[in-house]
Design a protein around this motif. Sequence first.
Motif, PDB file in Angstrom:
ATOM      1  N   ILE A 421       0.645  -0.970   0.037  1.00 18.82           N
ATOM      2  CA  ILE A 421       0.356   0.403  -0.295  1.00 18.82           C
ATOM      3  C   ILE A 421       0.905   1.304   0.181  1.00 18.82           C
ATOM      4  O   ILE A 421       1.473   1.528   0.992  1.00 18.82           O
ATOM      5  N   PRO A 422       0.445   2.555  -1.124  1.00 14.62           N
ATOM      6  CA  PRO A 422       1.925   3.272  -1.098  1.00 14.62           C
ATOM      7  C   PRO A 422       2.025   4.506   0.199  1.00 14.62           C
ATOM      8  O   PRO A 422       0.061   4.334   0.646  1.00 14.62           O
ATOM      9  N   SER A 423       2.461   4.481   0.844  1.00 14.17           N
ATOM     10  CA  SER A 423       2.626   5.074   2.162  1.00 14.17           C
ATOM     11  C   SER A 423       1.952   6.611   2.249  1.00 14.17           C
ATOM     12  O   SER A 423       0.978   7.166   2.979  1.00 14.17           O
ATOM     13  N   LYS A 424       2.041   7.071   0.911  1.00 13.30           N
ATOM     14  CA  LYS A 424       1.123   8.573   0.745  1.00 13.30           C
ATOM     15  C   LYS A 424      -0.368   8.085  -0.287  1.00 13.30           C
ATOM     16  O   LYS A 424      -0.888   9.432   0.317  1.00 13.30           O
ATOM     17  N   SER A 436      -4.528  -3.726   4.380  1.00 15.91           N
ATOM     18  CA  SER A 436      -3.164  -4.494   4.387  1.00 15.91           C
ATOM     19  C   SER A 436      -3.659  -5.736   4.921  1.00 15.91           C
ATOM     20  O   SER A 436      -4.438  -6.783   5.298  1.00 15.91           O
ATOM     21  N   GLU A 437      -2.415  -7.328   4.692  1.00 13.94           N
ATOM     22  CA  GLU A 437      -2.659  -8.012   5.151  1.00 13.94           C
ATOM     23  C   GLU A 437      -3.352  -8.386   6.405  1.00 13.94           C
ATOM     24  O   GLU A 437      -3.593  -9.900   6.869  1.00 13.94           O
ATOM     25  N   LYS A 438      -2.486  -8.108   7.784  1.00 14.22           N
ATOM     26  CA  LYS A 438      -2.935  -7.762   8.673  1.00 14.22           C
ATOM     27  C   LYS A 438      -3.609  -7.370   8.909  1.00 14.22           C
ATOM     28  O   LYS A 438      -4.135  -7.592  10.578  1.00 14.22           O
ATOM     29  N   TYR A 439      -4.385  -7.203   8.365  1.00 16.45           N
ATOM     30  CA  TYR A 439      -5.494  -5.998   8.413  1.00 16.45           C
ATOM     31  C   TYR A 439      -7.434  -7.100   9.196  1.00 16.45           C
ATOM     32  O   TYR A 439      -7.690  -7.984   8.475  1.00 16.45           O
ATOM     33  N   LYS A 440      -7.903  -6.572   9.857  1.00 19.26           N
ATOM     34  CA  LYS A 440      -9.047  -7.639  10.865  1.00 19.26           C
ATOM     35  C   LYS A 440     -10.024  -6.648  10.704  1.00 19.26           C
ATOM     36  O   LYS A 440      -9.986  -5.383  11.634  1.00 19.26           O
ATOM     37  N   LYS A 441     -10.997  -7.216  10.270  1.00 22.49           N
ATOM     38  CA  LYS A 441     -12.619  -6.702   9.308  1.00 22.49           C
ATOM     39  C   LYS A 441     -12.787  -6.666  10.786  1.00 22.49           C
ATOM     40  O   LYS A 441     -13.219  -7.754  11.408  1.00 22.49           O
ATOM     41  N   PRO A 482     -16.679   7.401  -6.392  1.00 18.38           N
ATOM     42  CA  PRO A 482     -15.023   8.510  -6.895  1.00 18.38           C
ATOM     43  C   PRO A 482     -14.078   7.940  -6.218  1.00 18.38           C
ATOM     44  O   PRO A 482     -13.227   8.224  -6.556  1.00 18.38           O
ATOM     45  N   ASN A 483     -14.183   7.392  -4.771  1.00 18.89           N
ATOM     46  CA  ASN A 483     -13.153   6.855  -3.809  1.00 18.89           C
ATOM     47  C   ASN A 483     -13.740   5.499  -2.982  1.00 18.89           C
ATOM     48  O   ASN A 483     -14.951   5.650  -1.923  1.00 18.89           O
ATOM     49  N   ALA A 484     -13.563   4.783  -2.243  1.00 13.30           N
ATOM     50  CA  ALA A 484     -13.160   3.505  -1.563  1.00 13.30           C
ATOM     51  C   ALA A 484     -12.109   4.614  -1.027  1.00 13.30           C
ATOM     52  O   ALA A 484     -11.281   5.456  -0.683  1.00 13.30           O
ATOM     53  N   MET A 485     -12.149   2.762   0.462  1.00  9.99           N
ATOM     54  CA  MET A 485     -11.255   3.481   1.681  1.00  9.99           C
ATOM     55  C   MET A 485     -10.073   2.921   1.712  1.00  9.99           C
ATOM     56  O   MET A 485      -9.759   1.887   0.732  1.00  9.99           O
ATOM     57  N   ILE A 486      -8.641   3.604   2.418  1.00 13.30           N
ATOM     58  CA  ILE A 486      -7.661   1.834   3.063  1.00 13.30           C
ATOM     59  C   ILE A 486      -7.585   2.256   4.323  1.00 13.30           C
ATOM     60  O   ILE A 486      -7.677   3.351   5.612  1.00 13.30           O
ATOM     61  N   PHE A 487      -7.653   0.997   4.776  1.00 19.45           N
ATOM     62  CA  PHE A 487      -7.482   0.718   5.872  1.00 19.45           C
ATOM     63  C   PHE A 487      -5.854  -0.100   6.154  1.00 19.45           C
ATOM     64  O   PHE A 487      -6.262  -1.468   6.077  1.00 19.45           O
ATOM     65  N   ARG A 488      -5.281   0.509   6.355  1.00 24.80           N
ATOM     66  CA  ARG A 488      -4.340   0.160   7.186  1.00 24.80           C
ATOM     67  C   ARG A 488      -3.935  -1.081   8.258  1.00 24.80           C
ATOM     68  O   ARG A 488      -3.164  -1.992   8.521  1.00 24.80           O
TER      69      ARG A 488
END
Length: 488
Positions: A421-424, A436-441, A482-488
């Motif tokens: 996931i690009p940091s910016k 992310s691979e570690k994300y727990k929904k 338009p866009n979705a979210m990023i959950f790290r």
Amino acid sequence: MKLYKSIAYFFFVFMIFPVHAQDITTQLYETYESYKEPSIGKRRIKHTDIQPLLEKFKNNPRFTVTKIGTSIGGKDLSLVSIGSGDTDVFLWSQMHGDEPTATQAIFDILNFLNSSDFAKEKEEILSNLKVHFLPMLNPDGAELFQRRNLLGIDINRDALRLQAPESQTLKRVRDSLEADFGFNLHDQSTYYNAERTEKPATISYLAPAYNYEKEINQVRGNAMKIIVFMNNILQKYAPGQVGRYNDDFEPRAFGDNIQKWGTSTILIESGGYPEDTEKQEIRKLNYVSILSAIYTIANQNYTDINISEYEKIPENDRMLFDLKIVGATYNLMGNPYIIDLGINQVEVDYEGHDDFWYSSRVWDQGDLSTYYGYETLDAEGYELVEAKIYPEVVSDLEGLKKLDTKALLSQGFGYIKLAQIPSKSLNSPAPFHIVSEKYKKPDFRLQPGINPTFFMKKDGKFHYGVINGFLIDLESENIEIPNAMIFR
């Protein structure tokens, strides 16, 4: 009886909206693109964006451009004046930094006044009036796309104490002009609607009260008459989409005090219009209605308008959502419930405040039968189902683009794991949340404040998805948001 009503209505419209006013309004609407200022086409305009425009008028002998003050942050405040008449009309915009629609319209009006077109009408305006424009009163707020100035105060609540230099400038200019008419130009939330209708309050008006008793003297009465005139113009282009603000007296507000100081003050608030995120259609309606009002002030043909018509304009209400889902089935702890959802697509500014992305929220839920939506889905018979995480890990954003979007959404996948996931990156460019691979929904639990992401299922098939608050018809060929979210 019907004939009588038709004749009465025609007489009413003719009296408050004379034929020549109708003619110029129609022409203004139809020729608008000739005068629209193209350099400021989005809402997040800044002080630097309007300086070349002010310079253009400064070098034009038809106009007088004067530095009249400085903001807390050191930005010049300018007044643009034109005309030679005895009646002074004063317009000021963007007292709140994130309310730019009328600032754009002011420069459209200035372009109109600078053109060679409508020679007869402009001669009537400029020989009878002197018109003064103060665009972007709060340039520091505009820089940050925020309501308040750098002092952190609402300039529109500083009319008595006059602590802000911007407030002092506004008071000084009003007093020096002893303006006969004032146009206090704002934006309001897009979630206002015309009372008890599903229609947004695209434009809302107020003739502010000058005392707690809400008395109507000639000064305030003239403002009411102009508002009735403008309302009838807008009904042609945005029928049923005009609201009226509550007129309770606010002793700290500039509009109320400027009315009190003897200037007939018209508050104009630009609200929402379907599929007009940047408010460009509303900008056009500002241009047409304000110019038409200036024209009727010049000709004084507003004087016979009955101010009782002012009270007939529906009051503002705040009962709109961006998306309303009606009558969906929500299973909780083994029991089915019928629920409505009100979802708002909330803007989040990028650094620099030049553009934005969306981080949507469930705003309300339950019985929302008294509310409305810009977009409404009747979800009777549909079950709300949580969105799943796609089990495979995608390498990067390029890999994300190669996925079969429609196929994955149709299986109920709303989250995609990304190895890199690009940091910016602040949000997802695809109609999936990136995790992310570690994300727990978290467990699927609908409540106000959460990001609205789920699917709607009927007869074992997914028919609709909601990703980041945007409704997706899974039968559609073109699936994008338009866009979705990023959950790290």
